[in-house]
Design an enzyme around this catalytic site. Structure first.
Site, short mmCIF file in Angstrom:
data_model
loop_
_atom_site.label_atom_id
_atom_site.label_comp_id
_atom_site.label_asym_id
_atom_site.label_seq_id
_atom_site.Cartn_x
_atom_site.Cartn_y
_atom_site.Cartn_z
N ALA A 53 81.14 -86.85 -7.20
CA ALA A 53 81.31 -87.82 -8.29
C ALA A 53 81.80 -89.20 -7.84
O ALA A 53 81.17 -90.22 -8.17
CB ALA A 53 82.22 -87.21 -9.35
N ARG A 94 71.54 -89.24 -12.24
CA ARG A 94 72.18 -87.92 -12.42
C ARG A 94 73.03 -87.97 -13.70
O ARG A 94 73.73 -88.97 -13.93
CB ARG A 94 73.06 -87.54 -11.21
CG ARG A 94 72.26 -87.32 -9.94
CD ARG A 94 73.08 -86.65 -8.85
NE ARG A 94 73.27 -85.24 -9.12
CZ ARG A 94 74.10 -84.47 -8.41
NH1 ARG A 94 74.81 -84.98 -7.43
NH2 ARG A 94 74.22 -83.18 -8.68
N GLN A 201 76.95 -76.87 -0.53
CA GLN A 201 77.87 -77.97 -0.20
C GLN A 201 79.14 -77.46 0.49
O GLN A 201 79.75 -78.17 1.30
CB GLN A 201 78.28 -78.74 -1.47
CG GLN A 201 77.18 -79.59 -2.08
CD GLN A 201 76.41 -78.85 -3.15
OE1 GLN A 201 76.31 -77.63 -3.13
NE2 GLN A 201 75.83 -79.57 -4.08
N ASP A 242 83.48 -83.39 -12.04
CA ASP A 242 82.51 -84.45 -12.33
C ASP A 242 82.76 -85.14 -13.65
O ASP A 242 82.39 -86.29 -13.85
CB ASP A 242 81.09 -83.88 -12.30
CG ASP A 242 80.69 -83.59 -10.88
OD1 ASP A 242 81.10 -82.54 -10.35
OD2 ASP A 242 80.00 -84.43 -10.27
#
Ligand code: MRU
Length: 350
Positions: A53, A94, A201, A242
């Site tokens: 983010a 996004r 990730q 986020d």
């Protein structure tokens, strides 16, 4: 090239470029991208070459500045039209991380507040603002580290999910900030990194950046978290986020809410680390957070030599889930540790 000296995201003004460390290639290749045109920047955000983010927010701010920097505008009206059109373009990259919209709004407001100035001056102010957003990210991560350490003790086992590390921000990261700071101060945490299906990730990025920094990290598959908790390996969970709704419901990488459920069952504190700017005051609860859906091939074939599921299988691939606020022990922010009732305490920190 030493990975630790490479910024996740930066501006190369001389070459009119957004500089990114391509995260899709890590940990096997360290490639720095210098992107100039907007399609390439959009693609880099959408394909997660830059991700996390805070890093997305900084990248978008720099990209918006670059978009107008060398433009030719006949008047203020055409300048502001171009600015708002480019802002809308990047906003579509996004949907979930509020930092993207927050950074773009900050840039647009900077321009609007200077609307009576010459265009060249507005562009200079936009450059300053983009660099300020970058530098403030470093500062707020440092504060998250300090505030997080007040809740942790030396030698603790810490579970994290996805990558909320330096690769997701400009430096230090959010969930990793207390870990890096703790390491400097001799805390020697044992970090457990969920691999984080489907885009890995945790395995590719968190495990990589922590080992590169000399931190004790153990990789586990997502479905092993309960085992690790049951065995007493985990004393605290630290994750990033986020978007935080006003009531404290929190969107983070898919799988986070499952970790929170487990943490509550095993009576392990579950901390969400984030800059205060991740709280979305316009979003009352998690039901209002848009959750990005990504393509099926990320689940069925991306990391495999051959597809590992029947062709044409229907696939669910939400990139995020929402952890209900009741499962969150506290938010660790740059404005302090925030405990329930979250809405009241978020407003107090405004
Ligand atoms: O899809 P990604 O890799 O951008 O998702 C990232 C996360 O979910 C992070 O945990 C979050 O952005 C916080 S980063 C400090």
């Amino acid at each position: 090239m030493n990975f630790l000296n490479i910024p996740t995201v930066d501006l190369d003004d001389q070459n009119h470029s957004l500089v990114l460390l391509d995260q899709t290639l890590l940990p096997n290749e360290t490639v720095v991208l210098r992107l100039q045109n907007r399609q390439d920047i959009f693609e880099a955000i959408q394909k997660l070459r830059v991700r996390g983010a805070p890093a997305i927010g900084v990248a978008a701010a720099i990209a918006l500045y670059l978009a107008v920097k060398n433009g030719t505008f006949s008047c203020h009206e055409s300048f502001f039209r171009a600015l708002s059109e480019t802002k809308a373009y990047y906003s579509a990259a996004r949907p979930t991380a509020v930092n993207l919209f927050w950074a773009l709004d900050r840039m647009e407001n900077t321009a609007k507040n200077a609307a009576d100035k010459p265009i060249a001056e507005i562009i200079r102010l936009l450059r300053e603002e983009a660099l300020l957003i970058r530098d403030q990210d470093i500062e707020s991560c440092k504060k998250i580290g300090e505030n997080g350490l007040t809740l942790l003790s030396p030698g603790m086992g810490i579970l994290t999910h996805c990558n909320a590390g330096r690769l997701a921000a400009v430096r230090y990261g959010t969930a990793t900030a207390p870990i890096y700071l703790g390491e400097e101060r001799g805390y020697h945490f044992h970090v457990y990194a969920d691999e984080t299906r489907p885009l890995l990730q945790g395995a590719r990025l968190t495990a990589y950046e922590l080992t590169q920094s000399g931190i004790d990290v153990t990789l586990l598959c997502d479905n092993m978290a309960s085992y690790a908790m049951q065995k007493g390996l985990i004393d605290a969970v630290l994750v990033g986020c986020d978007r935080v709704a006003l009531n404290g419901d929190t969107a983070n990488k898919i799988g986070t809410s499952g970790v929170a459920v487990l943490a509550q069952y095993y009576h392990i504190p579950f901390y969400v680390c984030a800059p205060y700017s991740t709280v979305d005051f316009s979003c009352p609860d998690g039901g209002h957070i848009p959750v990005e859906q990504r393509s099926a091939d990320e689940v069925t074939q991306l990391w495999y030599e051959k597809p590992m599921a029947p062709s044409g299988i229907s696939v669910l691939n939400p990139a995020f889930d929402v952890t209900p606020h009741s499962l969150i022990t506290a938010f660790i922010t740059d404005r302090g540790v925030i405990r329930p009732p979250f809405e009241v305490h978020f407003k107090e920190k405004l």
